[in-house]
Design a protein around this motif. Sequence first.
Motif, mmCIF file in Angstrom:
data_model
loop_
_atom_site.group_PDB
_atom_site.id
_atom_site.type_symbol
_atom_site.label_atom_id
_atom_site.label_comp_id
_atom_site.label_asym_id
_atom_site.label_seq_id
_atom_site.Cartn_x
_atom_site.Cartn_y
_atom_site.Cartn_z
ATOM 1 N N ARG A 100 -15.527 50.000 32.223
ATOM 2 C CA ARG A 100 -15.718 51.127 33.146
ATOM 3 C C ARG A 100 -15.129 52.418 32.587
ATOM 4 N NH1 ARG A 100 -16.556 46.882 35.652
ATOM 5 N NH2 ARG A 100 -17.622 46.670 37.655
ATOM 6 N N ARG A 101 -13.989 52.306 31.908
ATOM 7 C CA ARG A 101 -13.377 53.513 31.323
ATOM 8 C C ARG A 101 -14.263 54.074 30.213
ATOM 9 N NH1 ARG A 101 -7.200 51.237 31.593
ATOM 10 N NH2 ARG A 101 -6.730 52.115 33.645
ATOM 11 N N ARG A 102 -14.789 53.169 29.381
ATOM 12 C CA ARG A 102 -15.625 53.629 28.265
ATOM 13 C C ARG A 102 -16.928 54.237 28.782
ATOM 14 N NH1 ARG A 102 -16.629 52.178 22.818
ATOM 15 N NH2 ARG A 102 -17.821 53.944 22.009
ATOM 16 N N LEU A 103 -17.537 53.576 29.767
ATOM 17 C CA LEU A 103 -18.788 54.106 30.292
ATOM 18 C C LEU A 103 -18.579 55.461 30.961
ATOM 19 C CD1 LEU A 103 -20.020 51.470 29.432
ATOM 20 C CD2 LEU A 103 -21.221 51.362 31.607
ATOM 21 N N THR A 104 -17.453 55.613 31.645
ATOM 22 C CA THR A 104 -17.129 56.910 32.251
ATOM 23 C C THR A 104 -17.028 57.973 31.158
ATOM 24 O OG1 THR A 104 -15.944 55.756 33.996
ATOM 25 C CG2 THR A 104 -15.501 58.107 33.769
ATOM 26 N N ALA A 105 -16.341 57.620 30.065
ATOM 27 C CA ALA A 105 -16.190 58.568 28.949
ATOM 28 C C ALA A 105 -17.547 58.923 28.347
ATOM 29 C CB ALA A 105 -15.271 57.983 27.885
ATOM 30 N N LEU A 106 -18.475 57.973 28.370
ATOM 31 C CA LEU A 106 -19.812 58.215 27.806
ATOM 32 C C LEU A 106 -20.740 58.906 28.798
ATOM 33 C CD1 LEU A 106 -20.413 54.791 25.984
ATOM 34 C CD2 LEU A 106 -20.004 57.021 24.904
ATOM 35 N N GLY A 107 -20.243 59.132 30.009
ATOM 36 C CA GLY A 107 -21.076 59.799 31.021
ATOM 37 C C GLY A 107 -22.107 58.876 31.657
ATOM 38 N N ALA A 108 -21.902 57.552 31.517
ATOM 39 C CA ALA A 108 -22.830 56.601 32.153
ATOM 40 C C ALA A 108 -22.362 56.363 33.596
ATOM 41 C CB ALA A 108 -22.853 55.294 31.377
ATOM 42 N N PRO A 109 -23.295 56.231 34.547
ATOM 43 C CA PRO A 109 -22.909 56.126 35.948
ATOM 44 C C PRO A 109 -22.341 54.762 36.306
ATOM 45 C CG PRO A 109 -25.294 55.915 35.708
ATOM 46 C CD PRO A 109 -24.753 56.172 34.335
ATOM 47 N N VAL A 110 -21.122 54.740 36.858
ATOM 48 C CA VAL A 110 -20.498 53.501 37.363
ATOM 49 C C VAL A 110 -19.957 53.788 38.764
ATOM 50 C CG1 VAL A 110 -19.856 52.554 35.100
ATOM 51 C CG2 VAL A 110 -18.267 54.076 36.276
ATOM 52 N N PRO A 111 -19.774 52.738 39.595
ATOM 53 C CA PRO A 111 -19.141 52.971 40.902
ATOM 54 C C PRO A 111 -17.734 53.531 40.696
ATOM 55 C CG PRO A 111 -20.059 50.732 40.773
ATOM 56 C CD PRO A 111 -20.110 51.303 39.395
ATOM 57 N N ARG A 112 -17.240 54.318 41.660
ATOM 58 C CA ARG A 112 -15.856 54.804 41.605
ATOM 59 C C ARG A 112 -14.931 53.584 41.508
ATOM 60 N NH1 ARG A 112 -11.666 56.530 45.618
ATOM 61 N NH2 ARG A 112 -12.729 55.102 47.013
ATOM 62 N N PHE A 113 -13.950 53.617 40.603
ATOM 63 C CA PHE A 113 -13.099 52.440 40.387
ATOM 64 C C PHE A 113 -11.667 52.863 40.106
ATOM 65 C CE2 PHE A 113 -12.118 52.678 35.861
ATOM 66 C CZ PHE A 113 -13.025 53.625 35.441
ATOM 67 N N ALA A 114 -10.757 51.914 40.174
ATOM 68 C CA ALA A 114 -9.365 52.135 39.776
ATOM 69 C C ALA A 114 -8.733 50.802 39.404
ATOM 70 C CB ALA A 114 -8.575 52.774 40.916
#
Length: 389
Positions: A100-114
């Motif tokens: 999820r962290r990598r996809l966020t960095a790549l600008g790919a859409p993921v559900p909000r997470f923590a």
Amino acid sequence: MIGGGQLARMTHQAAIALGQTLRVLAVDATDPAAQVSPDIVLGAHTDYDALVRVADGATVVTFDHEHVPTEHLRRLVANGVDVAPPPEALVHAQDKLVMRRRLTALGAPVPRFAAVDSAEGAAAFAAQAGGGAVIKTIRGGYDGRGVVLCDTVEQAREAAAGYLAESVPILIEDRVAMRRELSALVARSAFGQGAAWPVVQTVQRDGICVETLAPAPELPAATAAAAQQLGLRLAEELGVVGVLAVELFETVDGEILVNELAMRPHNSGHWTMDGAVTSQFEQHLRAVLDYPLGDTAARSEVTVMSNVLGAPQPPAMCLDERVHHLFARIPDAKVHMYGKGERAGRKLGHVNVVGRPGEDVATVRERANRASHWLSHAEWTDGWDPHSS
Ligand code: ADP
């Protein structure tokens, strides 16, 4: 191939046609792939020495699951073994937080997470989401294990507390209001060639994929193309070699979010065995052997894959006889059994029905589900009785 399950069994089938031999690291001689490959190494995927034994003399090492410890894979690579997908890519299919962290960095859409380190933290996240949240173990989950769907803040707090008490690392994410689940299946070869199959709809029950509709009915062409592009881009950016399944949610607003990545043949690609020019198993081999990739076109306007899941009580009628009756009634059902013992809810096999010209999705779906239910339950869902007709 590390792992002796049904994916290795079906990869072996494809390897035969390519003139290759698939050596399999299996836990037990009765594992689905161990029953069919002549080249079996018995051992655990967590045992480095077993990995060395199976890799010895192999052209390339690949996987039927993602549970091999990353440090073992790094060590194999350091010792000159060609591992595909490489550990730096595979970690994104092993660790949901890293992904999820990598996809966020790549600008790919993921559900909000923590990431979650306290039950209170999980409760606070769920409160922001209005209660609807999902707790997931960061590693080791599959078929819905390690996933807790929560409706209330209290449920999220409790689920988090349960895992944290056992020191199991977890994350929390928004519970997505979804229309349905999709899968974008692509492959990338060692050389860097990419190929994408049509985007499919997957139907899950209790966290297990039970059905795949190929292609996803009424998916807007632009959304389908965007999902394929996303799959190809992720394969490239993450350095995947082999098949990559991008499990997606189609939200009620028609948006696409990435749920999970799998870097191996995937349940959502079983339809390709009969419904596409190149099956995912052949394609995975082509990709890791660095052959040119195969044509991913569908052979028909619609193909439905229906998993055969063990009945609550195994039927008295033996499987051989069930197959016999199935073929008498649905001659175009393509049956793929995994050689597993029958247990309630266990994935025992799947049936592909490739639609005839002009046949609509609902009809093909009904035929595929009728076939798979018959194979597991020895009951016809439409009440048909051969003795009264
Ligand atoms: P696994 O690793 O077991 O495959 P997944 O993350 O794919 O676990 O979750 C299993 C199922 O749980 C999904 O197929 C989906 O039906 C449901 N699910 C998972 N995450 C969410 C979410 N954020 N919102 C709603 N449903 C979810």
